[in-house]
Design an enzyme around this catalytic site. Structure first.
Site, PDB file in Angstrom:
ATOM      1  CG  HIS A 199      -2.051   0.969   1.102  1.00 25.40           C
ATOM      2  ND1 HIS A 199      -1.946   2.302   1.428  1.00 25.40           N
ATOM      3  CD2 HIS A 199      -3.313   0.785   0.622  1.00 25.40           C
ATOM      4  CE1 HIS A 199      -3.094   2.888   1.172  1.00 25.40           C
ATOM      5  NE2 HIS A 199      -3.940   2.004   0.679  1.00 25.40           N
ATOM      6  CG  ASP A 250      -8.447  -4.608  -2.617  1.00 23.75           C
ATOM      7  OD1 ASP A 250      -9.667  -4.540  -2.402  1.00 23.75           O
ATOM      8  OD2 ASP A 250      -7.780  -3.650  -3.045  1.00 23.75           O
TER       9      ASP A 250
HETATM   10  N1  CMC Z   1       4.083  -7.543  -4.747  1.00 22.95           N
HETATM   11  C1  CMC Z   1       5.438  -7.506  -4.947  1.00 22.95           C
HETATM   12  N2  CMC Z   1       6.192  -6.408  -4.819  1.00 22.95           N
HETATM   13  C2  CMC Z   1       5.562  -5.278  -4.473  1.00 22.95           C
HETATM   14  C3  CMC Z   1       4.160  -5.222  -4.251  1.00 22.95           C
HETATM   15  C4  CMC Z   1       3.422  -6.409  -4.398  1.00 22.95           C
HETATM   16  N3  CMC Z   1       2.107  -6.425  -4.198  1.00 22.95           N
HETATM   17  N4  CMC Z   1       3.804  -3.953  -3.938  1.00 22.95           N
HETATM   18  C5  CMC Z   1       4.935  -3.235  -3.952  1.00 22.95           C
HETATM   19  N5  CMC Z   1       5.995  -4.036  -4.282  1.00 22.95           N
HETATM   20  C6  CMC Z   1       7.414  -3.625  -4.340  1.00 22.95           C
HETATM   21  C7  CMC Z   1       7.714  -2.803  -5.577  1.00 22.95           C
HETATM   22  O1  CMC Z   1       8.126  -3.633  -6.640  1.00 22.95           O
HETATM   23  C8  CMC Z   1       8.794  -1.881  -5.074  1.00 22.95           C
HETATM   24  O2  CMC Z   1       9.987  -2.589  -5.020  1.00 22.95           O
HETATM   25  P1  CMC Z   1      11.396  -1.834  -5.353  1.00 22.95           P
HETATM   26  O3  CMC Z   1      11.497  -0.703  -4.359  1.00 22.95           O
HETATM   27  O4  CMC Z   1      12.437  -2.879  -5.190  1.00 22.95           O
HETATM   28  O5  CMC Z   1      11.270  -1.342  -6.769  1.00 22.95           O
HETATM   29  C9  CMC Z   1       8.374  -1.590  -3.634  1.00 22.95           C
HETATM   30  O6  CMC Z   1       7.624  -2.748  -3.225  1.00 22.95           O
HETATM   31  C10 CMC Z   1       7.507  -0.341  -3.479  1.00 22.95           C
HETATM   32  O7  CMC Z   1       6.410  -0.485  -4.348  1.00 22.95           O
HETATM   33  P2  CMC Z   1       5.768   0.684  -5.183  1.00 22.95           P
HETATM   34  O8  CMC Z   1       5.121   0.111  -6.396  1.00 22.95           O
HETATM   35  O9  CMC Z   1       6.788   1.786  -5.384  1.00 22.95           O
HETATM   36  O10 CMC Z   1       4.707   1.215  -4.140  1.00 22.95           O
HETATM   37  P3  CMC Z   1       3.494   2.141  -4.469  1.00 22.95           P
HETATM   38  O11 CMC Z   1       3.183   2.862  -3.230  1.00 22.95           O
HETATM   39  O12 CMC Z   1       3.751   2.955  -5.696  1.00 22.95           O
HETATM   40  O13 CMC Z   1       2.330   1.106  -4.844  1.00 22.95           O
HETATM   41  C11 CMC Z   1       0.563  -0.444  -4.637  1.00 22.95           C
HETATM   42  C12 CMC Z   1       1.340   0.686  -3.975  1.00 22.95           C
HETATM   43  C13 CMC Z   1      -0.670  -0.749  -3.800  1.00 22.95           C
HETATM   44  C14 CMC Z   1       0.095  -0.001  -6.026  1.00 22.95           C
HETATM   45  C15 CMC Z   1       1.461  -1.690  -4.737  1.00 22.95           C
HETATM   46  O14 CMC Z   1       1.849  -2.119  -3.453  1.00 22.95           O
HETATM   47  C16 CMC Z   1       0.791  -2.828  -5.493  1.00 22.95           C
HETATM   48  O15 CMC Z   1       0.885  -2.867  -6.731  1.00 22.95           O
HETATM   49  N6  CMC Z   1       0.097  -3.786  -4.791  1.00 22.95           N
HETATM   50  C17 CMC Z   1      -0.623  -4.826  -5.461  1.00 22.95           C
HETATM   51  C18 CMC Z   1      -1.997  -4.318  -5.902  1.00 22.95           C
HETATM   52  C19 CMC Z   1      -2.929  -4.119  -4.726  1.00 22.95           C
HETATM   53  O16 CMC Z   1      -3.083  -4.967  -3.879  1.00 22.95           O
HETATM   54  N7  CMC Z   1      -3.607  -2.956  -4.719  1.00 22.95           N
HETATM   55  C20 CMC Z   1      -4.614  -2.631  -3.709  1.00 22.95           C
HETATM   56  C21 CMC Z   1      -4.176  -1.487  -2.835  1.00 22.95           C
HETATM   57  S1  CMC Z   1      -5.205  -1.275  -1.364  1.00 22.95           S
HETATM   58  C22 CMC Z   1      -6.806  -0.919  -1.892  1.00 22.95           C
HETATM   59  C23 CMC Z   1      -6.959   0.146  -2.911  1.00 22.95           C
HETATM   60  O17 CMC Z   1      -6.228   1.138  -2.962  1.00 22.95           O
HETATM   61  O18 CMC Z   1      -7.830   0.009  -3.728  1.00 22.95           O
END
Ligand code: CMC
Length: 431
Positions: A308, A365
């Site tokens: 998140h 989720d």
């Molecule tokens: N699985 C594997 N690696 C992950 C995940 C994941 N679910 N989420 C983040 N990472 C890694 C990402 O690759 C990055 O690694 P590095 O720093 O080595 O490049 C690090 O963790 C930080 O991730 P980010 O993508 O920069 O973080 P963000 O704040 O931009 O993204 C997120 C947040 C929710 C989009 C992301 O965690 C994600 O894609 N999660 C999976 C989808 C999900 O479950 N979404 C629902 C969110 S909660 C409800 C809602 O908002 O609707």
């Protein structure tokens, strides 16, 4: 959270003090409203990771300590004691309603659950297997065409649109499910009924027989709607605000929010998480093999329902949902294999350095799809259910944005990195 003191910025030898907007709790805001005018510089903040787009009094999140409060009330207290329409009123109007007021709201919403025949025809015009989020977004936008008296920004119109959106979105989502399984639309009761019970009846009742919701399903639905009701400046809510900032009507704004919510990184993650569990099961891979694939990143696989932007500890909604999954799945049966797999996946991820270092925890989720499935919803309906829950939050933010004297049309700047200037090349001279 420590509050910051004075902040000074020196550009080309000239120092300016940047004003700080104080938060009641949480991060103070460094105002750069005059930065461009004063310095000729813009800021760059991909994904708005460090940028507050507005001041808001609706929802507070502390991502380090896993805190979520609606109008100051902790989410676990609301989840344990409130109903969805009560929470909707709290989010939209700022205070918990009295019993009489809540009763009046419930009746008013119930009276408006009927949808125009034109909306029914609209829903029927799409293929039965169309993704319900695509249809939902269109149907909400179309409400402006059917109820033009509620598209303005005056108090009366906004109050009316608030009720219409709460009422008709529930009916539209129920009809989307009925249509996806080939059922006829049944009419709402027009009063004397509980919102969640009526939504479940419109969704699941046989056309020709009475229906009484299983109390476990009824309570689970109420709870899930409450947990999804708001989450401050998330992607879809920011979309609603930015669309509304152009003075687009509330239906157009919320329709755009539905589009944003459909993405698998946002609300679409509940559907994506369940598909992921199914795929792991069908692939024959072990959970350890799947986790290795996620960590390897070569196939772009993410652990859906994990991570998140704000929460760097357990999502407090995720914790409630996990408890609910335990209760609902035991009571309703089914899905035991997938639930065990999800719990094992969580356990392995939470003890793995990749997830520990990045502070990745289950979000809301991760387990919701398993609950919705046990309640009888098809996978495509999971994100529309999230949308139904989020309607009060979108409305509350749209209303707050409209009333905020600081609101300006949302119009980010850019750092241009293309060609500076070149002369037009006639067709015959091009390579
Ligand atoms: N699985 C594997 N690696 C992950 C995940 C994941 N679910 N989420 C983040 N990472 C890694 C990402 O690759 C990055 O690694 P590095 O720093 O080595 O490049 C690090 O963790 C930080 O991730 P980010 O993508 O920069 O973080 P963000 O704040 O931009 O993204 C997120 C947040 C929710 C989009 C992301 O965690 C994600 O894609 N999660 C999976 C989808 C999900 O479950 N979404 C629902 C969110 S909660 C409800 C809602 O908002 O609707």
């Amino acid at each position: 959270m420590a509050h910051v003191g004075d902040v000074r910025l020196t550009v080309d030898g000239k120092t300016r003090e940047l004003p700080i907007e104080r938060a009641t709790v949480g991060n103070d805001g460094l105002s750069i409203a005059t930065l461009l005018r004063d310095t000729g510089l813009v800021t760059i903040d991909p994904g708005f990771v460090n940028t507050a787009s507005c001041s808001s009094a609706i929802t507070y999140i502390d991502g380090d300590d896993g805190i979520l409060r609606y109008r100051g009330y902790p989410i676990d207290q609301l989840a344990g004691q409130s109903t969805f329409l009560e929470v909707a009123h709290l989010l939209i109007h700022g205070s918990l309603p009295s019993a009489d007021l809540l009763n009046a709201i419930e009746n008013r919403v119930a009276r408006h659950m009927q949808v125009h025949d034109g909306i029914k025809a609209f829903l029927e015009a799409f293929p039965r297997d169309a993704h319900p989020m695509a249809v939902l977004s269109g149907a909400i936008s179309a409400l402006a065409a059917f109820y033009p008296d509620s598209t303005g920004r005056g108090e009366y119109e906004v109050e009316l649109a608030t009720v219409l959106l709460l009422a008709k979105t529930a009916t539209v989502i129920a009809y989307l499910q009925r249509r996806s399984v080939g059922g006829d639309f049944i009419d709402p009761k027009k009063g004397g009924t509980d919102y969640v019970e009526e939504f479940l009846r419109l969704t699941f009742a046989p056309s020709d027989a009475p229906y009484e919701a299983n109390p476990i399903i009824r309570r689970a639905m109420d709870l899930l709607l409450i947990l999804h009701a708001d989450h401050e400046q998330n992607c879809s809510t920011s979309t609603v605000r930015i669309v509304g900032s152009s003075h687009a009507n509330i239906y157009a704004s919320i329709s755009a929010g539905v589009g944003a919510l459909s993405g698998p990184l946002h609300g679409g993650a509940n559907e994506a998480a369940l598909r992921m569990f199914d795929e792991i099961k069908e692939s024959g891979d072990s959970i350890e093999q799947f986790v290795a694939k996620v960590k390897d990143r070569s196939e772009g696989a993410r652990l859906m329902g994990f991570g998140h932007r704000v929460y760097k500890s357990y999502d407090p909604r995720g914790a409630v949902v996990k408890g609910l999954a335990d209760e609902v799945l035991v009571a309703l049966g089914g899905n035991a294999e997938l639930f065990d797999m999800a719990k094992r996946l969580e356990e392995i991820a939470l003890s793995d350095d990749y997830f520990i270092e990045r502070k990745l925890y289950p979000n809301v989720d991760f387990y919701t799809g398993l609950i919705y499935k046990a309640m009888g919803f098809p996978t495509g309906m999971f994100t529309p259910l999230f949308a139904l829950g989020r309607v009060p939050g979108w409305i509350a933010h749209w209303r707050e944005m409209v009333r905020d004297p600081q609101t300006k049309i949302g119009r980010p700047r850019q750092v241009y990195i293309g060609e500076s200037e070149r002369a037009y090349v006639p067709m015959e001279e091009r390579p």
